[in-house]
Motif scaffolding. Sequence first.
Motif, short mmCIF file in Angstrom:
data_model
loop_
_atom_site.label_atom_id
_atom_site.label_comp_id
_atom_site.label_asym_id
_atom_site.label_seq_id
_atom_site.Cartn_x
_atom_site.Cartn_y
_atom_site.Cartn_z
N ALA A 348 -14.02 41.34 -2.94
CA ALA A 348 -14.42 39.96 -3.18
C ALA A 348 -13.46 38.77 -2.88
O ALA A 348 -13.84 37.88 -2.54
N GLN A 387 -18.53 41.43 -2.09
CA GLN A 387 -19.73 40.44 -1.98
C GLN A 387 -20.37 40.83 -0.86
O GLN A 387 -20.18 41.56 -0.09
N GLN A 389 -23.94 39.99 1.45
CA GLN A 389 -24.53 38.77 2.25
C GLN A 389 -25.97 39.26 2.68
O GLN A 389 -26.25 40.07 3.32
N GLN A 390 -27.13 38.79 1.63
CA GLN A 390 -28.42 39.27 1.86
C GLN A 390 -29.36 38.11 2.50
O GLN A 390 -29.91 37.16 1.70
N ARG A 392 -29.63 34.71 3.75
CA ARG A 392 -29.16 33.58 3.37
C ARG A 392 -28.45 33.52 2.03
O ARG A 392 -27.52 32.65 1.72
N GLU A 393 -28.68 34.48 1.29
CA GLU A 393 -28.20 34.38 -0.09
C GLU A 393 -26.92 35.43 -0.17
O GLU A 393 -26.86 36.53 0.52
N ARG A 394 -26.05 34.87 -1.02
CA ARG A 394 -24.80 35.64 -1.12
C ARG A 394 -24.87 36.12 -2.57
O ARG A 394 -24.85 35.15 -3.53
N ARG A 395 -24.25 37.17 -2.75
CA ARG A 395 -24.23 37.98 -4.20
C ARG A 395 -22.99 38.57 -4.36
O ARG A 395 -22.29 38.98 -3.43
N LEU A 396 -22.66 38.69 -5.64
CA LEU A 396 -21.28 39.45 -5.86
C LEU A 396 -21.79 40.73 -6.60
O LEU A 396 -22.77 40.70 -7.61
N ALA A 452 -24.27 33.83 -5.92
CA ALA A 452 -22.94 33.05 -5.76
C ALA A 452 -22.80 31.98 -6.42
O ALA A 452 -21.55 31.26 -6.55
N GLU A 459 -15.07 27.35 -2.66
CA GLU A 459 -15.23 27.97 -1.54
C GLU A 459 -13.87 28.81 -1.14
O GLU A 459 -13.28 28.83 -0.12
#
Length: 462
Positions: A348, A387, A389-390, A392-396, A452, A459
């Motif tokens: 990540a 990390q 990327q789904q 437009r959604e960013r998740r950890l 995120a 950033e």
Amino acid sequence: MRRFTPSLHTRISFVLTALAGVLVLALGSLWLTQSRQSIHEEVEAANRVAQQWLNVAARQARSDPPVWSSEQLLSHVQAVGRIRANALEVLDRAGNQVYLSPQPVYKAGRAAPGWFSAIVDPQFATHLIDAGPLTLILHPDSWRAILDAWDDLCLIAGWAAVSLIALFFAVRLALRRALRPLGAVMAALDRTGRGRFDTRLPVFPVPELGRLACAFNGMADRLAEAVNDNVRLETEHELTERMQLRLEAERGNIARELHDELAQGITAVRALAGAIAQRTSEHPAVNGYAQSIVAATGQMQDGVRNILHHLRPDTRGERVNVEEMLRRYLDVWQQHYPDIVLSMTLEACLQDVSDDFAQALLRIVQEGLTNVARHAAASHVDVHLRQLQQGRERRLELCLIDNGRGLGTPSKFSGCGLGLSGMRERVAALSGELHFDSVVGGGTRLCVLLPANSISTREKVS
């Protein structure tokens, strides 16, 4: 203006009275039909008798030579007067009326309503009788029979109205007495609604109300038990939170004491040993002891540093590097549990994140690995941090996967369950998701997904 709402027993009384009224109307309709038939039979019988009598008189006037003259026939008819249920009219050869029977004196001046007459009047035909020079016209008249029927109907309707009113009040009184226990039921419900969960109803003698009372008492018992359980759970939860806060505070105190007292003392001893080592290079025996002391105090410093990081891994208000912090903790954990192979995949690249996020993520990893060490009986555990990327959604995503006993087999080192509760609370505070599932072939997977926006980085996430 407040709308009037009748009570239950009043509405039931209205319904029963209305049903009785419908029955009365049905019987009244049947009575009207029978009255029409009775009027028809009465007038028809009277009309036949009058026809027979007039035919006899007419034959006397038509005989040759005539037995009765026109004057005798007319005087005879006039002497008879009003014929029951008939009106008699006499015409001469020129069609002039020479006689009309008098109006009836029975209930003079009265008449049935037109609508009622239209219903029960049979409508008879007029009969013409030839009496020589005279013509006798017999008009069937059902006026008297219709008026009698109307008077009977008024009497019956009056008694029916009185009976319906009496029925209404009798039913209302009976229902009020029968439903009187419902007032106690409503009062008990009101008290229960205000929090009086000790309210109970007596068992009423009426079977239906008795079952209602039993059902209410059972509901009140279960409600009281639920309230007591809820109070107990809230008390336990509050106690757990207080204990957790006390533990955190105690850990902080211990960390401060270790840092201020023990760590400084070790640093001082190491500095003294270093100074001795520098000044005793010509004395190998003393120099060797001094070097040993320097090495031992260095190890003690590393141990105290690890303990401090375990007790308080970060400093409030500062930005930390989560990846570096996790690697340091995983290295220490691997040293403590060398029999468990630890694989780390940290992709990540989280740097300079908020203190709350870093502490929550470290606590989740600590609790997950502690559970693996205590309960899983595993020989291998993988830690993945990456990390996703789904769209437009960013998740950890953080995953801990072991090859141990799995979820279905209990451990003999079972704890109090506060660790998992704390883990769920930390994940929920970050608006994340926590999942447990079994791995094919044995083992357990713990997976945490964090949005995120909960990371609060500058950033720095790639």
